[in-house]
Design an enzyme around this catalytic site. Sequence first.
Site, PDB file in Angstrom:
ATOM      1  N   HIS A  58     -15.597  11.752  31.834  1.00 34.97           N
ATOM      2  CA  HIS A  58     -17.013  12.187  31.403  1.00 34.97           C
ATOM      3  C   HIS A  58     -18.007  11.422  31.797  1.00 34.97           C
ATOM      4  O   HIS A  58     -19.296  11.309  31.542  1.00 34.97           O
ATOM      5  CB  HIS A  58     -16.886  12.289  29.771  1.00 34.97           C
ATOM      6  CG  HIS A  58     -16.061  13.152  29.112  1.00 34.97           C
ATOM      7  ND1 HIS A  58     -15.797  13.153  27.809  1.00 34.97           N
ATOM      8  CD2 HIS A  58     -15.710  14.470  29.796  1.00 34.97           C
ATOM      9  CE1 HIS A  58     -14.806  14.272  27.734  1.00 34.97           C
ATOM     10  NE2 HIS A  58     -14.913  15.040  28.728  1.00 34.97           N
ATOM     11  N   GLY A 116      -5.671   7.693  21.236  1.00 35.16           N
ATOM     12  CA  GLY A 116      -6.898   7.827  20.632  1.00 35.16           C
ATOM     13  C   GLY A 116      -7.765   8.730  20.687  1.00 35.16           C
ATOM     14  O   GLY A 116      -9.226   8.786  20.771  1.00 35.16           O
ATOM     15  N   GLY A 158      -4.911  10.085  12.507  1.00 37.39           N
ATOM     16  CA  GLY A 158      -5.013  11.630  12.291  1.00 37.39           C
ATOM     17  C   GLY A 158      -4.286  12.575  13.018  1.00 37.39           C
ATOM     18  O   GLY A 158      -3.777  12.261  14.240  1.00 37.39           O
TER      19      GLY A 158
END
Length: 282
Positions: free
Chosen positions: A119, A221, A249
């Site tokens: 990115h 991550g 999560g």
Amino acid sequence: MTVGRAESPELVAVLAGRRIAVLTGAGISTDSGIPDYRGPESPPSNPMTIRQFTGDPAFRQRYWARNHVGWRHMDDTLPNAGHRALAALEDAAVVTGVITQNVDLLHTKAGSRNVIDLHGSYARVICLGCGDTTSRAALAERLEALNPGFIERTEAIGGLAVAPDADAVVAETASFRYVDCARCAGMLKPDIVYFGESVPKDVVAAAYRLIDESDTLLVAGSSLTVFSGYRFVRHAAARGIPIAIVNRGDTRGDHLATVKVDGGCSELLALLADELSPLPTH
């Protein structure tokens, strides 16, 4: 298979003796003090879209005012144990390279050499007119000359919060003056892929190539919410190579994972650096 954070024999077993391509997201940098957009404990965040940036001069003014403060904090940020572990594993010829969704350059700061910045980078600025690139530090000098004392006034208020794209929360931006390209007077933009933009094709191709040259994929991550990262997990699955995911999560790629460990990147990557033996470099 999902294992608890305190257990990692399954993770080590999947990765041992294999050349590992690594895909990282914001979760690897939280221990360096950079917040995650999507982590389970993250506050609501509305990252800028490219349409907002190009379509509204007032939005650009607000953005550059905030970035003028935020990029310095990103520049001062140091890598953590997770970044250092991946650099050590690359030195040991275990990690073939890192594909990162982050723009913080912490992998490079930690010593990783083969890094694909999916990115872009907070430290470069690009002109949307002529394509010229310059360093964020050089732009900072121009902005500082136009806005003397702006940073000092902002930081005097205290409690500064900086987002993963170097966007800082700044209350007063209406007086901020920003600049255009020194070469062609075109619109300047941080060399970051914003929401609504596509990752350059050559960057995507390099990431696919890295996975094709590796024996397994380790995701660290990333929730894999955006397709720009998730596609590489799908690619690895299509190749039939093992996929290991370390994240706090759930992730979009959990159903494709050979092993998933719910836990922090720093601890688990440091563990891998200790447990995985160096590989021959031939």
